[in-house]
Design an enzyme around this catalytic site. Structure first.
Site, mmCIF file in Angstrom:
data_model
loop_
_atom_site.group_PDB
_atom_site.id
_atom_site.type_symbol
_atom_site.label_atom_id
_atom_site.label_comp_id
_atom_site.label_asym_id
_atom_site.label_seq_id
_atom_site.Cartn_x
_atom_site.Cartn_y
_atom_site.Cartn_z
ATOM 1 N N ASN A 1 0.875 -1.175 0.000
ATOM 2 C CA ASN A 1 0.000 0.000 0.000
ATOM 3 C C ASN A 1 0.908 1.220 0.000
ATOM 4 O O ASN A 1 1.716 1.373 0.912
ATOM 5 C CB ASN A 1 -0.886 -0.028 1.253
ATOM 6 N N GLY A 2 0.792 2.061 -1.013
ATOM 7 C CA GLY A 2 1.629 3.264 -1.077
ATOM 8 C C GLY A 2 2.127 3.478 -2.501
ATOM 9 O O GLY A 2 1.573 2.916 -3.450
ATOM 10 N N GLU B 1 -20.227 21.059 1.851
ATOM 11 C CA GLU B 1 -20.294 19.662 2.265
ATOM 12 C C GLU B 1 -21.478 18.945 1.597
ATOM 13 O O GLU B 1 -21.352 17.804 1.138
ATOM 14 C CB GLU B 1 -20.378 19.599 3.798
ATOM 15 N N GLU C 1 -20.056 12.816 -4.718
ATOM 16 C CA GLU C 1 -19.275 11.591 -4.566
ATOM 17 C C GLU C 1 -20.109 10.327 -4.573
ATOM 18 O O GLU C 1 -19.640 9.303 -5.057
ATOM 19 C CB GLU C 1 -18.316 11.637 -3.376
ATOM 20 N N LYS D 1 -11.626 5.305 0.890
ATOM 21 C CA LYS D 1 -11.911 5.991 2.151
ATOM 22 C C LYS D 1 -10.696 6.727 2.685
ATOM 23 O O LYS D 1 -10.794 7.830 3.200
ATOM 24 C CB LYS D 1 -12.383 4.943 3.166
HETATM 25 O O1 M6R Z 1 -9.613 10.735 6.543
HETATM 26 P P1 M6R Z 1 -9.652 12.203 6.208
HETATM 27 O O2 M6R Z 1 -10.658 12.935 6.984
HETATM 28 O O3 M6R Z 1 -8.298 12.838 6.287
HETATM 29 O O4 M6R Z 1 -10.097 12.217 4.692
HETATM 30 C C1 M6R Z 1 -10.197 13.416 3.976
HETATM 31 C C2 M6R Z 1 -10.972 13.231 2.702
HETATM 32 O O5 M6R Z 1 -10.365 12.273 1.896
HETATM 33 C C3 M6R Z 1 -12.420 12.790 2.982
HETATM 34 O O6 M6R Z 1 -13.080 13.687 3.822
HETATM 35 C C4 M6R Z 1 -13.194 12.660 1.663
HETATM 36 O O7 M6R Z 1 -13.367 13.901 1.073
HETATM 37 C C5 M6R Z 1 -14.538 11.974 1.917
HETATM 38 N N1 M6R Z 1 -14.770 10.964 0.941
HETATM 39 C C6 M6R Z 1 -15.682 12.906 1.899
HETATM 40 O O8 M6R Z 1 -16.905 12.283 2.087
#
Ligand code: M6R
Length: 612
Positions: A99-100, A485, A492, A607
């Site tokens: 992963n990376g 938001e 999405e 995610k």
């Molecule tokens: O895990 P994080 O809060 O750092 O993630 C940030 C974004 O990738 C995350 O909020 C993304 O925009 C979501 N899919 C929004 O619903």
């Protein structure tokens, strides 16, 4: 992005690995694969989701008590079976999951090709395992040494696990910048990108640090070394994670479950912090660095996506209540623009996962310049939580749907507590206002419960807009970030184009888009600028736009102007995002359901964005 899982023990590895992949599928789902040691290495991979891998493997030999598995979010090489992990070395004696991103993979690949190594995939990952095998042969060293030497020459982020046909009772894991947890059970070891695949087998875990390598051998204790071969003592921590939180518990999708969990997640984020009887807020992380916060030249929030929207709410809160100057930065921009930061600044990183690569890089940059690094994070043990000088967890529980919902309201709750605490310490809020706001905050979980009753109404409304192609979301003040938001949620998961705007900015451009086909969601609860929002709605109606208004209960003026009205309970303007965002989450959810979209795993997304 990408989920990795490994097992070495006495049980059959395959069911444990598949179960683990299902738990990690939120991290990427364009292909999946598994490698099992059983005499040789049996390696199977498919394009698509974990269920497709399971179907493919159904008549194959899945025997073995050691194995690794992977679910992918493609970076290098298109998502197909060849590029899926695990990857073999040329001799097929070694298999690796990763992963990376290996940033200098091209340079290494060219060197290997010149030495006669043949490649089968287009991935950076295959380069790494070929490189390790190449070093093993060229330098005549064992696998641990070869891995250390290879990783010392690699630029980039990785969490990897390697198995070897010649050493069937061993796994090697290493990390730099990407998460990796090792579970220590009775006569068995588990490895995973996060704790969710491990929790049902053991609560004893070790989080690997950057540039560390774990050597896992049957009948031996876990060994940890650095890339420079320095021995480390594993630090075993106890997991506190509720297994039920990882299941849908009767809901059709995780996203809906998580929307409905918000009364609890907000309550959990307040619990133990807010003391109404004593008029106090307890937040150890802030108190430990009280003077740094109170004398801060600026607070700089850094985050991505939904967490960035929460940071915008934080800006309104902290500037208004605590009178400290605040800036909000996209982590991905901040890290590359040579920002002016020094020890007078406090940088607050906000992240649900605690693993977002850009946010981590922004924190490292700010840390190197002497700023205090604070984090608001949902995952205990995550890289962001560990890199911070101090922080506050959001206690939202595991968020599995890719679209963030309960994490947002938990972040805003924690930000509200921080703003109120700083305001109280700084003396920028009157005692009566402080009392009023903490009492109101205490009622928010039950007001969220009440707000969720609009679910059926929103579901009906979603039918009208199922095939709409564009949406505009407008809000002002505290509800401008909520407009952003709401638009992000719709984009999405339902793949409908949506834009969020400050309501008054509409006339500087977006108003040109408005006609009778354009639905405009206006967030207009009672506030100091309610009248201004009314004027903005009139501008939309004059151009025949369709207005969906989110209003406070009993509202007359906006309701009379709007085509569709959703009522939310009354609250102080400062706290209104915690309620007004809920109908927007539901609207995007129900529209996506009606469009038959993949709610919890929308296309192209993952995610946890662990690559930049
Ligand atoms: O895990 P994080 O809060 O750092 O993630 C940030 C974004 O990738 C995350 O909020 C993304 O925009 C979501 N899919 C929004 O619903």
């Amino acid at each position: 992005m990408c989920g990795i899982v490994g097992y070495l023990g006495l049980k059959e590895a395959y069911p444990i690995l598949i179960n683990g992949l299902r738990r990690l599928e939120y991290r990427g789902y364009d292909s999946a694969g598994v490698a099992l040691i059983n005499g040789g290495i049996n390696l199977y991979k498919t394009k698509g989701k974990v269920s497709e891998l399971e179907a493919f493997v159904v008549d194959k030999n899945t025997k073995g008590t050691v194995g690794i598995a992977h679910t992918r979010w493609a970076t290098h090489g298109e998502p197909n079976e060849i590029n899926a992990h695990p990857h073999f070395s040329e001799s097929e004696k070694l298999a690796l999951i990763h992963n990376g991103i290996i940033e200098n993979y091209n340079v290494i690949k060219e060197k290997l090709i010149k030495s006669g190594v043949k490649f089968t995939s287009h991935t950076d990952t295959e380069v790494l395992i070929q490189f390790i095998e190449f070093i093993q042969k060229a330098e005549k060293v064992d696998l641990v040494k070869a891995t250390q030497l290879a990783l010392s020459q690699v630029v980039g982020a990785y969490a990897i696990v390697i198995v070897s046909r010649d050493e069937p009772d061993m796994m090697i894991a290493a990390r730099n910048g990407s998460p990796l947890v090792i579970g220590i059970g009775k006569d068995e070891f588990h490895i995973a990108s996060d704790a969710s695949p491990i929790i049902e087998y053991t609560r004893d875990v070790v989080y690997l640090d950057d540039e560390e390598i774990a050597i896992i051998k049957r009948n031996e204790k876990l060994q940890i070394k650095t890339l420079k071969d320095q021995q480390k003592t594993p630090f075993v921590e106890k997991l506190e994670l509720d297994l039920c939180a990882l299941e849908k518990e009767g809901y059709e999708h995780f996203m809906l479950k998580e929307i409905f969990e918000q009364p609890k997640s907000i309550r959990d984020s307040i619990r133990g912090r807010l003391n109404i009887e004593r008029d106090t807020i307890a937040m150890a992380g802030i108190i430990d660095f009280e003077q740094r916060f109170l004398n801060a030249r600026r607070i700089i929030f850094t985050a991505a996506g939904t967490s960035w929207h929460a940071a915008l709410v934080g800006e309104y809160l902290i500037e208004e209540l605590a009178r400290i100057s605040v800036e909000v930065e996209y982590a991905s921009e901040f890290r590359y623009r040579n920002p002016i930061i020094d020890e007078r600044d406090v940088v607050i990183a906000i992240s649900q996962s605690g693993e977002t690569a850009d946010t981590l890089a922004a924190m490292r940059l700010a840390k190197s310049k002497g700023a205090l690094i604070y984090s608001i994070c949902n995952v205990v043990g995550s890289s962001i939580a560990r890199l911070s000088d101090a922080g506050s967890f959001t206690h939202a529980g595991p968020e599995i749907g890719v679209a963030s919902t309960k994490a947002f309201t938990a972040q805003v709750t924690v930000l509200t507590l921080i703003a109120l605490l700083l305001a109280q310490k700084k003396g920028t809020i009157s005692k009566s206002k402080f009392n009023q706001l903490i009492n109101e905050l205490d009622t928010i979980p039950s007001k969220v419960e009440e707000t969720l009753k609009v679910s059926e109404q929103v579901r009906e409304m979603a039918k009208i807009f199922t095939y709409t192609r564009n949406f505009l979301y407008l809000g002002r003040g505290y509800n401008f970030p909520v407009a952003l938001e709401g638009a992000l949620k719709l984009k999405e998961i339902s793949y409908i184009h949506a834009e969020g705007y400050p309501a008054a900015e509409m006339k500087h451009g977006p108003i040109a888009l408005i006609d009778k086909k354009m639905p405009v969601v206006v967030i207009a609860p009672v506030s100091g600028i309610y009248d201004k929002v009314v004027s903005n709605i009139q501008e939309i109606k004059a151009r025949k736009g369709k207005v969906i208004a989110i209003v406070s209960k009993g509202d007359k003026i906006v309701s009379a102007l709007s085509d569709y009205v959703i009522e939310i309970p009354h609250t102080d303007e400062v706290l209104s995002p915690l309620l007004s965002v809920i109908p927007l989450q539901l609207l995007s959810y129900y529209i996506a359901v009606m469009r038959d979209c993949e709610i919890d795993q929308p296309r192209n997304l993952a995610k946890s964005v662990t690559v930049e």
